[in-house]
Design an enzyme around this catalytic site. Structure first.
Site, mmCIF file in Angstrom:
data_model
loop_
_atom_site.group_PDB
_atom_site.id
_atom_site.type_symbol
_atom_site.label_atom_id
_atom_site.label_comp_id
_atom_site.label_asym_id
_atom_site.label_seq_id
_atom_site.Cartn_x
_atom_site.Cartn_y
_atom_site.Cartn_z
ATOM 1 C CD GLU A 261 -33.342 11.348 1.430
ATOM 2 O OE1 GLU A 261 -32.493 11.582 0.555
ATOM 3 O OE2 GLU A 261 -33.211 11.725 2.601
ATOM 4 C CG ASP B 176 -35.852 14.918 1.915
ATOM 5 O OD1 ASP B 176 -35.355 15.268 3.004
ATOM 6 O OD2 ASP B 176 -35.477 13.894 1.304
ATOM 7 C CB ALA C 231 -31.206 19.320 -1.050
ATOM 8 N N GLY D 284 -28.565 12.657 0.134
ATOM 9 C CA GLY D 284 -28.025 11.407 0.655
ATOM 10 C C GLY D 284 -26.988 11.596 1.735
ATOM 11 N N GLY D 285 -26.819 12.845 2.172
ATOM 12 C CA GLY D 285 -25.887 13.086 3.279
ATOM 13 C C GLY D 285 -26.243 12.252 4.500
ATOM 14 C CB THR E 41 -34.130 11.342 5.814
ATOM 15 O OG1 THR E 41 -35.134 10.337 5.657
ATOM 16 C CG2 THR E 41 -33.135 10.881 6.881
ATOM 17 N N GLY E 42 -33.384 13.911 7.695
ATOM 18 C CA GLY E 42 -32.327 14.876 7.992
ATOM 19 C C GLY E 42 -32.795 15.907 9.003
ATOM 20 C CB SER E 43 -31.014 18.600 10.786
ATOM 21 O OG SER E 43 -30.451 19.249 9.666
HETATM 22 C C1 5RP Z 1 -30.607 12.650 3.798
HETATM 23 C C2 5RP Z 1 -30.680 13.836 2.906
HETATM 24 C C3 5RP Z 1 -30.940 15.149 3.533
HETATM 25 O O1 5RP Z 1 -32.012 15.748 2.897
HETATM 26 C C4 5RP Z 1 -29.725 16.019 3.372
HETATM 27 O O2 5RP Z 1 -28.608 15.335 3.905
HETATM 28 C C5 5RP Z 1 -29.898 17.362 4.089
HETATM 29 O O3 5RP Z 1 -29.895 17.172 5.475
HETATM 30 P P1 5RP Z 1 -30.040 18.354 6.494
HETATM 31 O O4 5RP Z 1 -31.458 18.842 6.413
HETATM 32 O O5 5RP Z 1 -29.712 17.723 7.819
HETATM 33 O O6 5RP Z 1 -29.047 19.421 6.136
HETATM 34 O O7 5RP Z 1 -30.540 13.749 1.713
HETATM 35 O O8 5RP Z 1 -30.282 11.486 3.117
#
Ligand code: 5RP
Length: 219
Positions: free
Chosen positions: A103, A81, A83, A95-96, A28-30
């Site tokens: 996850e 994924d 981080a 978890g951002g 999850t995330g960008s």
């Molecule tokens: C979501 C997460 C994401 O992997 C983490 O926040 C990184 O996000 P991004 O790829 O947007 O920088 O742990 O719960």
């Protein structure tokens, strides 16, 4: 290169870690979103995906990729994924985006964890990024007090509910020198569903997006 271009580059590189004819664990995330877009290009080669959030499931389905539950897929060969922070030992804060519980479950059920990050995420010591902790709502204040006893400064993530109907406390002020120990300590506090330290089950491979290209790192 911009941060987004670095994220796109690692997402593309992650495709090389996807075996044919399998279900793929998707984060999850960008950065994970860029990975989903790349996965769509090889969707005819895979069986489908297990998503770590409703948002990722929606994006996968939008690309015509079948989404199944972990109960249906069984263990997975690979999980990809991002981080929020990662060390050279492959320990992470995650978890951002608030999806840490699913996850952690999908990562635990996967043979290989491929972490995809831009270079800003690589740190010597975890903790500058506030550590997300998912708590059940009735335990919010109790858990916050326990976290204060451990030296952290918890802040409720305002207006946010996880996919599991819970709350997030973002903990500031920790220099996390022993992530395995802190992950275990937090796991023993009643009311905590999941903490965002991914140290007992670290990443296996880090694809790091840098100005000099994508670097592949292992612990
Ligand atoms: C979501 C997460 C994401 O992997 C983490 O926040 C990184 O996000 P991004 O790829 O947007 O920088 O742990 O719960």
């Amino acid at each position: 290169m911009t941060q987004d271009e670095l994220k796109q580059a690692v997402a593309k590189a992650a495709i090389e870690h996807i075996p044919a004819d399998c279900y793929v664990g998707v984060g999850t995330g960008s950065t994970a979103n860029y990975f989903i877009d790349e996965l769509a290009k090889i969707k005819h080669k895979i069986r489908g995906a297990v998503a770590s959030s409703e948002a990722s499931a929606k994006r996968l389905r939008g690309h015509g990729i079948e989404v199944v539950t972990l109960n249906e897929s069984g263990d997975l060969p690979v999980y990809v994924d991002g981080a929020d922070e990662i060390t050279r030992h492959m320990h992470m804060v995650k978890g951002g985006g608030g999806a840490l519980t699913r996850e952690k479950v999908v990562a635990a059920a996967s043979k290989k964890f491929v972490c995809v990050c831009d270079a800003s995420k690589l740190v010597d010591v975890l903790g500058k990024f506030p550590l997300p902790i998912e708590v059940i709502p009735m335990a919010r204040s109790f858990v916050a007090r326990e976290v204060v006893k451990l030296g952290g400064q918890p802040a409720l993530r305002e207006g946010f509910t996880t996919d599991n109907g819970n709350l997030i406390l973002d903990v500031h002020g920790w220099d996390i020198l022993n992530p395995v120990e802190l992950e275990t300590t937090l796991d023993h506090i009643a009311g905590i569903v999941t903490n965002g330290l991914f140290a007992r089950r670290p990443a296996d491979v880090l694809l790091l997006g840098t100005a000099d290209g994508v670097k592949t790192m292992t612990a």
